[in-house]
Design a protein around this motif. Sequence first.
Motif, PDB file in Angstrom:
ATOM      1  N   ARG A 250      -8.354  28.774  -6.902  1.00  0.00           N
ATOM      2  CA  ARG A 250      -7.353  27.785  -6.470  1.00  0.00           C
ATOM      3  C   ARG A 250      -7.905  27.080  -5.246  1.00  0.00           C
ATOM      4  O   ARG A 250      -8.351  27.728  -4.295  1.00  0.00           O
ATOM      5  N   ASP A 251      -7.875  25.770  -5.267  1.00  0.00           N
ATOM      6  CA  ASP A 251      -8.460  24.999  -4.179  1.00  0.00           C
ATOM      7  C   ASP A 251      -7.552  24.899  -2.958  1.00  0.00           C
ATOM      8  O   ASP A 251      -8.037  24.777  -1.835  1.00  0.00           O
ATOM      9  N   GLU A 252      -6.230  24.961  -3.174  1.00  0.00           N
ATOM     10  CA  GLU A 252      -5.300  24.806  -2.056  1.00  0.00           C
ATOM     11  C   GLU A 252      -5.028  26.151  -1.393  1.00  0.00           C
ATOM     12  O   GLU A 252      -4.825  27.165  -2.066  1.00  0.00           O
TER      13      GLU A 252
END
Length: 373
Positions: A250-252
């Motif tokens: 997950r990038d966030e």
Amino acid sequence: MNSTPHTPLDRPSTAESPIINLALQGGGSHGAFTWGVLDALLEDGRITLEGISGTSAGAMNAVALAHGFAQVQQRGKGDAREAAREALSSFWNGIVNMGALSEAQRSPFDVLFDRRGGGNSPTAAWTEAMTNFWSTAMSPYQSNPFDINPLRHFLEQQIDFEAVAQLQTLKVFVVATRVSTGKAEVFSGKRLSVDAVMASACLPMAFKAVEIEGEHFWDGGYSGNPAIHPLIYNCRSRDIVLVQINPIKRDELPTTSAQIADRINEVTFNAALMAEMRAIDFVKRLLAEGKLDPAHYKDVLMHRIDGGEALEAYAASTKTSTNSSLIHDLRDLGQAHARAWLLKHFASLGVACTVNIRRDYLDDLRVPVTART
């Protein structure tokens, strides 16, 4: 992976009629995505299934599919693939119908399908109170002393476990975590029962541990989500298709308490999968270097079908939802991704991996290189 001799299948795997194994992750109501994947694979008809390993919702998908196969075997006639599609549809539409019950009736069911509810409904509040163990000392032995779980009765109505245990055309493996050791326990054949499936989906802060043969078990996701080793050691096919519904990346950055808890759960329930992928990659590298005997070690060909960014767009709270639109949207999403995967990768079955294991699953070891003197 060390492989053992197996009974030959009716026909060898070829590019025209590949034989594969399926590994099905758990993930609450997002398991409806897996329903769609299975439905599309069965409808396509070109692939033969040898084995299925499933955890939690993945285990439910596995036994529902196997139920369809078993019904045709019992009758001695019929299309096993169509029967499996019907069994999967019956299971998930039954899930939707259960969700249409009153809030009080469906609350235990919501808890089983993940860790928290969503919104301001009484169900969400009850689920949060039951599972938020960071802020309460209540265990399921106190808050749910009668171990109320309506899904058990539903499974008994949906699945003929005796027929599944006698199934000869498909091997089914359901994984749960033994509480006393933390190790994965694989249930198959005569040991594959409603208790085994309930154990595979037993979240320890929501329900009492499931007792089987004098041992107690929790959710299989802690030790294998899904477990791949049963497919390596007990099936002949080299091809394993992972249906993944829990994101690895997950990038966030999660910042709220709910987001942090969700990401912790994702990391926890993917840990065993990451370890198995590391082992598969290690063996593949040793085989490629000629350091292992291919007569004793299987060169596994890994594949993956997942929803990617499309599935990540669904909030974590939807994992507890049994809303008809959500379930059927996830099914449609699974169908679309499976069809796209078949179009792109069908020719690779029996030939090559379509997953970059090293990039997607191995640890990022950035060890500084020091100059030699």
